[in-house]
Motif scaffolding. Structure first.
Motif, PDB file in Angstrom:
ATOM      1  N   TYR A 147     -30.329  19.475  -3.679  1.00 42.54           N
ATOM      2  CA  TYR A 147     -30.368  19.575  -5.137  1.00 42.54           C
ATOM      3  C   TYR A 147     -30.995  18.325  -5.750  1.00 42.54           C
ATOM      4  O   TYR A 147     -31.587  18.376  -6.828  1.00 42.54           O
ATOM      5  CB  TYR A 147     -28.963  19.814  -5.689  1.00 42.54           C
ATOM      6  CG  TYR A 147     -28.624  21.289  -5.783  1.00 42.54           C
ATOM      7  CD1 TYR A 147     -28.593  21.943  -7.005  1.00 42.54           C
ATOM      8  CD2 TYR A 147     -28.343  22.037  -4.644  1.00 42.54           C
ATOM      9  CE1 TYR A 147     -28.291  23.289  -7.098  1.00 42.54           C
ATOM     10  CE2 TYR A 147     -28.048  23.384  -4.712  1.00 42.54           C
ATOM     11  CZ  TYR A 147     -28.021  24.006  -5.942  1.00 42.54           C
ATOM     12  OH  TYR A 147     -27.733  25.342  -6.025  1.00 42.54           O
ATOM     13  N   MET A 177     -31.136  28.859 -12.585  1.00 39.52           N
ATOM     14  CA  MET A 177     -30.883  30.076 -11.827  1.00 39.52           C
ATOM     15  C   MET A 177     -29.933  29.806 -10.660  1.00 39.52           C
ATOM     16  O   MET A 177     -28.974  30.556 -10.431  1.00 39.52           O
ATOM     17  CB  MET A 177     -32.199  30.647 -11.307  1.00 39.52           C
ATOM     18  CG  MET A 177     -32.049  31.900 -10.463  1.00 39.52           C
ATOM     19  SD  MET A 177     -33.615  32.426  -9.720  1.00 39.52           S
ATOM     20  CE  MET A 177     -33.889  31.070  -8.546  1.00 39.52           C
ATOM     21  N   LEU A 178     -30.165  28.712  -9.929  1.00 37.33           N
ATOM     22  CA  LEU A 178     -29.333  28.397  -8.775  1.00 37.33           C
ATOM     23  C   LEU A 178     -27.898  28.094  -9.176  1.00 37.33           C
ATOM     24  O   LEU A 178     -26.945  28.537  -8.519  1.00 37.33           O
ATOM     25  CB  LEU A 178     -29.921  27.207  -8.012  1.00 37.33           C
ATOM     26  CG  LEU A 178     -31.244  27.465  -7.282  1.00 37.33           C
ATOM     27  CD1 LEU A 178     -31.788  26.173  -6.698  1.00 37.33           C
ATOM     28  CD2 LEU A 178     -31.057  28.501  -6.178  1.00 37.33           C
ATOM     29  N   ALA A 180     -26.338  29.137 -11.848  1.00 37.38           N
ATOM     30  CA  ALA A 180     -25.700  30.375 -12.308  1.00 37.38           C
ATOM     31  C   ALA A 180     -25.156  31.159 -11.122  1.00 37.38           C
ATOM     32  O   ALA A 180     -24.025  31.668 -11.150  1.00 37.38           O
ATOM     33  CB  ALA A 180     -26.703  31.211 -13.095  1.00 37.38           C
ATOM     34  N   ILE A 181     -25.954  31.254 -10.053  1.00 30.64           N
ATOM     35  CA  ILE A 181     -25.508  31.956  -8.846  1.00 30.64           C
ATOM     36  C   ILE A 181     -24.307  31.245  -8.227  1.00 30.64           C
ATOM     37  O   ILE A 181     -23.320  31.872  -7.819  1.00 30.64           O
ATOM     38  CB  ILE A 181     -26.654  32.054  -7.828  1.00 30.64           C
ATOM     39  CG1 ILE A 181     -27.791  32.927  -8.390  1.00 30.64           C
ATOM     40  CG2 ILE A 181     -26.163  32.616  -6.501  1.00 30.64           C
ATOM     41  CD1 ILE A 181     -29.042  32.941  -7.538  1.00 30.64           C
ATOM     42  N   GLN A 182     -24.382  29.910  -8.179  1.00 31.88           N
ATOM     43  CA  GLN A 182     -23.285  29.144  -7.588  1.00 31.88           C
ATOM     44  C   GLN A 182     -21.988  29.304  -8.373  1.00 31.88           C
ATOM     45  O   GLN A 182     -20.905  29.400  -7.790  1.00 31.88           O
ATOM     46  CB  GLN A 182     -23.661  27.664  -7.523  1.00 31.88           C
ATOM     47  CG  GLN A 182     -24.385  27.272  -6.256  1.00 31.88           C
ATOM     48  CD  GLN A 182     -24.325  25.776  -6.033  1.00 31.88           C
ATOM     49  OE1 GLN A 182     -24.744  24.997  -6.879  1.00 31.88           O
ATOM     50  NE2 GLN A 182     -23.793  25.371  -4.910  1.00 31.88           N
ATOM     51  N   ILE A 184     -20.993  31.818 -10.065  1.00 30.53           N
ATOM     52  CA  ILE A 184     -20.423  33.139  -9.788  1.00 30.53           C
ATOM     53  C   ILE A 184     -19.622  33.101  -8.486  1.00 30.53           C
ATOM     54  O   ILE A 184     -18.460  33.543  -8.435  1.00 30.53           O
ATOM     55  CB  ILE A 184     -21.535  34.205  -9.710  1.00 30.53           C
ATOM     56  CG1 ILE A 184     -22.182  34.397 -11.083  1.00 30.53           C
ATOM     57  CG2 ILE A 184     -20.966  35.531  -9.195  1.00 30.53           C
ATOM     58  CD1 ILE A 184     -23.388  35.311 -11.065  1.00 30.53           C
ATOM     59  N   PHE A 185     -20.215  32.551  -7.431  1.00 30.36           N
ATOM     60  CA  PHE A 185     -19.528  32.487  -6.145  1.00 30.36           C
ATOM     61  C   PHE A 185     -18.335  31.532  -6.206  1.00 30.36           C
ATOM     62  O   PHE A 185     -17.290  31.793  -5.596  1.00 30.36           O
ATOM     63  CB  PHE A 185     -20.496  32.050  -5.043  1.00 30.36           C
ATOM     64  CG  PHE A 185     -21.385  33.149  -4.548  1.00 30.36           C
ATOM     65  CD1 PHE A 185     -20.899  34.104  -3.666  1.00 30.36           C
ATOM     66  CD2 PHE A 185     -22.704  33.249  -4.961  1.00 30.36           C
ATOM     67  CE1 PHE A 185     -21.707  35.132  -3.202  1.00 30.36           C
ATOM     68  CE2 PHE A 185     -23.528  34.280  -4.520  1.00 30.36           C
ATOM     69  CZ  PHE A 185     -23.027  35.226  -3.629  1.00 30.36           C
TER      70      PHE A 185
END
Length: 227
Positions: A147, A177-178, A180-182, A184-185
């Motif tokens: 990152y 985007m990354l 946002a995905i993280q 969620i998980f």
């Protein structure tokens, strides 16, 4: 034509290939040891032993802070943990990011600057992990450093968009985007440690790029003089 000239690694800066090979090589060692092909019966526990010695653990940090003692063998965790992963899939994704994002960063930054961005970002991410959270999970893997490279890549795009007179906020599309995905998980798993470490790594990589990028320090001095 020499067949070796067609190798995809020819287009990659050596520092990027080197970092990816070290991470992949360590994981291969752990895989062989787990399968009983390396280290004998004791090899099965190599990964667990490495995590005990080199993972960033909040409990270890709290012990150091409470005792006001920071032994080198414990501080080394903050620099060593990016090389240690939980399994093949974990390291595979990290290596893919290093080869893809790292290539674009290393083509602009010097090898030393590339390594500084990766490791300083990883260290900052680990510090944020133990200072901000009280996590029972260990922090391992190269994502905070990756990152940081994404932060450097965003810096490069930010500069280029500014020179072109375009909207510089577009430079942060990938990290948005990354994350946002993280998130969620992290919400599904109830573990936000990686999000904090990765976001801190990104910020560190972006800020550090102002100094270590080509002409970076001179650019800062020029802006200070203009003020």
């Amino acid at each position: 034509m020499d067949a070796s000239s067609n190798s995809p690694f020819n287009a990659l800066p050596p520092v990027v290939v080197g970092l990816a090979v070290v991470m992949g090589g360590l994981e291969l060692m752990f895989q062989l040891a787990t399968a009983g092909l390396l280290g004998g019966a004791g090899g099965v526990g190599w990964r667990i032993a490495a995590m005990q010695d080199y993972a960033v653990l909040d409990s270890v940090w709290e012990w150091m802070r409470a005792n006001r003692s920071y032994p080198p063998e414990q501080l080394v965790r903050f620099a060593a943990y990016p090389l240690l992963h939980g399994g093949f899939v974990h390291v595979a994704f990290v290596v893919v990011f290093i080869l893809a994002i790292g290539k674009m960063v290393a083509e602009v930054f010097s090898p030393l600057a590339f390594l500084l961005v990766f490791w300083v970002s990883a260290i900052v991410g680990a510090l944020a992990f133990v200072l901000v959270l009280d996590s029972g999970y260990p922090l391992i893997g190269g994502y905070p450093g990756v990152y940081g490279l994404i932060g450097a890549f965003s810096f490069i795009r930010w500069i280029n968009l500014g020179v072109a007179g375009e909207n510089q906020m577009r430079a942060f599309g990938l990290i948005g985007m990354l994350l946002a995905i993280q998130l969620i998980f992290a919400t599904l798993q109830g573990n936000y440690g990686d999000v904090v470490a990765d976001l801190s790594g990104f910020v560190a990589g972006f800020i550090l790029s102002f100094i270590v990028s080509p002409g970076g320090w001179q650019r800062i001095l020029n802006r200070m003089r203009q003020r």
